[in-house]
Write a protein that holds these residues in place. Structure first.
Motif, short mmCIF file in Angstrom:
data_model
loop_
_atom_site.label_atom_id
_atom_site.label_comp_id
_atom_site.label_asym_id
_atom_site.label_seq_id
_atom_site.Cartn_x
_atom_site.Cartn_y
_atom_site.Cartn_z
N MET A 187 25.90 37.58 63.32
CA MET A 187 24.44 37.50 63.32
C MET A 187 23.85 38.36 64.43
N LEU A 188 22.88 39.19 64.07
CA LEU A 188 22.20 40.00 65.07
C LEU A 188 21.11 39.18 65.75
N THR A 189 20.86 39.47 67.00
CA THR A 189 19.77 38.83 67.70
C THR A 189 18.45 39.47 67.26
N GLY A 196 21.78 49.49 77.60
CA GLY A 196 22.73 48.41 77.32
C GLY A 196 22.72 48.00 75.86
N MET A 197 21.52 47.91 75.27
CA MET A 197 21.44 47.51 73.86
C MET A 197 22.00 48.60 72.95
N ILE A 198 21.75 49.86 73.29
CA ILE A 198 22.28 50.95 72.48
C ILE A 198 23.81 50.91 72.46
N MET A 253 28.84 48.08 67.27
CA MET A 253 28.75 47.40 65.98
C MET A 253 28.58 48.39 64.84
N ASN A 254 28.66 49.69 65.14
CA ASN A 254 28.52 50.75 64.15
C ASN A 254 27.15 50.73 63.47
#
Length: 223
Positions: A1-3, A41-43, A49-50
């Motif tokens: 699950m993505l945030t 950081g998010m990138i 996660m491709n």
């Protein structure tokens, strides 16, 4: 699950890519109003996660998987905007913020029910195209109002929904998607546009006009 944050990043990258040019970490951070370190950081997480590709000096791009997620969130958002406006009567300048809150949590069943209830729409209240359930975005031929010349007639196709005050301003002139108008004068040196809307004149500043996209037409009845 993505945030929700991860989904917001993917949606934002897609929107910035739509505008053209590479999406740098700095541009993305500014768009999302976060610190560059947070964006970096998010990138990195999304790349692991491709969902995005990122090369130094080349910017960030969505992978096919990342694009699919972004389009699904955009579909949720624009369907919600239209539902809030049409079914609940929320003004067009108030639906964006409400849809931002709900776009991450609605189920696919609710999405499908809204789509059916609304008659399978192709655009939201601001004229932005709604991706279909397969992630296909309807093609548009609109151009910025700033490209329109003296004497030309056109119909509003889409307006930017990022600023509720701007939407209220446009609404005061009845400049909604579908509104026809004729350009009476374009002031020189990047001056404002004087337009005729159903017999009423209005003066639209160039900065405002940059947020309006139109389709040119041969003639309109402005009487």
């Amino acid at each position: 699950m993505l945030t929700q944050a991860a989904e917001d990043y993917l949606k934002s990258i897609y929107k910035l890519q739509e505008k053209g040019g590479k999406v740098s970490t700095g541009i993305l951070a500014e768009y999302l109003d976060v610190k560059p370190a947070s964006a970096t950081g998010m990138i990195k997480k999304l790349k692991s996660m491709n969902l995005v590709s990122h090369q130094r000096y080349q910017g960030v791009t969505l992978t096919d998987a990342g694009k699919a997620v972004a389009l699904e969130i955009i579909r949720h958002h624009r369907l919600l905007e239209l539902y809030l406006n049409k079914a609940l009567g929320v003004p067009w300048d108030g639906v964006h913020e409400e849809a931002e809150k709900l776009e991450h949590v609605i189920s696919e069943d609710v999405e499908a029910r809204m789509d059916e209830f609304l008659g399978y729409p192709t655009a939201d209240p601001h004229g932005s195209p709604i991706p279909d359930k397969n992630g296909v975005v309807p093609e548009t031929q609109s151009i910025p109002m700033t490209d329109i010349q003296n004497g030309q007639s056109c119909v509003v196709a889409e307006v930017s929904d990022d600023d509720s005050a701007l939407l209220r301003h446009l609404g005061s002139f009845n400049l909604y998607p579908g509104t026809a108008f004729q350009v009476l004068e374009v002031a020189p040196f990047d001056g404002p546009f004087t337009i005729d809307i159903a017999g009423q004149q209005a003066v639209i500043g160039r900065e405002v006009a940059k947020n309006i996209f139109v389709n040119k037409v041969d003639t309109i009845d402005i009487a």
